[in-house]
Enzyme design. Sequence first.
Site, PDB file in Angstrom:
ATOM      1  CG  ASP A  29      -5.719  -5.724   2.860  1.00  0.00           C
ATOM      2  OD1 ASP A  29      -5.981  -6.870   2.966  1.00  0.00           O
ATOM      3  OD2 ASP A  29      -5.696  -5.151   1.600  1.00  0.00           O
ATOM      4  CG  HIS A  41      -4.480  -1.272  -0.578  1.00  0.00           C
ATOM      5  ND1 HIS A  41      -4.188  -1.186   0.800  1.00  0.00           N
ATOM      6  CD2 HIS A  41      -4.889  -2.551  -0.574  1.00  0.00           C
ATOM      7  CE1 HIS A  41      -4.660  -2.398   1.515  1.00  0.00           C
ATOM      8  NE2 HIS A  41      -5.031  -3.151   0.427  1.00  0.00           N
ATOM      9  CB  SER A  73      -0.986  -0.096   1.133  1.00  0.00           C
ATOM     10  OG  SER A  73      -1.777   1.062   0.984  1.00  0.00           O
TER      11      SER A  73
END
Length: 326
Positions: free
Chosen positions: A134, A43, A17
């Site tokens: 995540d 992401h 991310s």
Amino acid sequence: MTLPADIHRDLIVIGASAGGLRVLLQLASALPDGFPPVLVVQHIGHHVSLLPELLEKAGPNRALHPVSGQKIVPGTFLVAPPDHHMLVGDGEIRLTTGPKENFARPAIDPLFRSAALAYGPRAIGVILSGRLDDGTAGLHAIKSAGGLAVVQDPDDADEPSMPSSALRFVAADRIATSAELAGILQELARQPIVVREQVPEIIRCEHELTIDRRNAMQKLDQIGTRSDIVCPECGGVLWEIDDARPKRFRCHTGHAFSLAALDETQASHADAAIWAALKALHERHRVLLMMLELHEPGDPAFDVWRNEAQRVKHRIDVLRQLADDD
């Protein structure tokens, strides 16, 4: 189950991310041509992604956004397209526009779960820089299926939250700086595999919920317990997944959240609710003052409107204090 001695780790799945781009470009520049396929979730939501072009320019391997049904072959970086979850199965890619997980689509956990199921000990999972957590559950799934876990050193990450969470809940096989990552992956990919672990049924069930939500409530009752918390995406009931590390939740429409993701969104919603309430009370107070102007002191109605205006003003002061404390 004992595997032939010439079976090696032949799939790399990477979750990244904020702050992950730097590491991915460094990795692409250092991996040799024909390296085992590398699947990447960054992401990006529904925004346009130039990551494949950047990765291909950085090194000798091909990079692209795959389509459903695309074969997974060595010498490629396959990057999850915007607004699609990327899954693997039977040596090919499957893309879905299913519900978001941890408020992300593409999300890391769906790819990692599918890799655990389809590749078992042949998969290597990698968690890079990013916020929240995540990928932690997905990396745990890969380890549970006999695969290997590699995590960027949090001290080397621009955003250490994702790597720190992975290290807290998953026994990493290697912790790597961005400069070390390519060498470590080449070393691990050469290691032969001896034993295939039995994939835990809960991983299989969660994967099925990602791709097919029929009988979702029945499946969720098998792997979790209904909570008194509602899904912040759709308003449905959330199930708390049994024995999940980190603690996780799912709803019957497919949304999934770690506890950290749920906390962040509830804090945001609560803050927004306070400001919305302040706006409504300020407007109410202005209307009451206008009503008060229509009456003279001594008029019974004057006292009614004045008292109501004072009550609303008190509520404004209380909420303003709460907002200022944040």
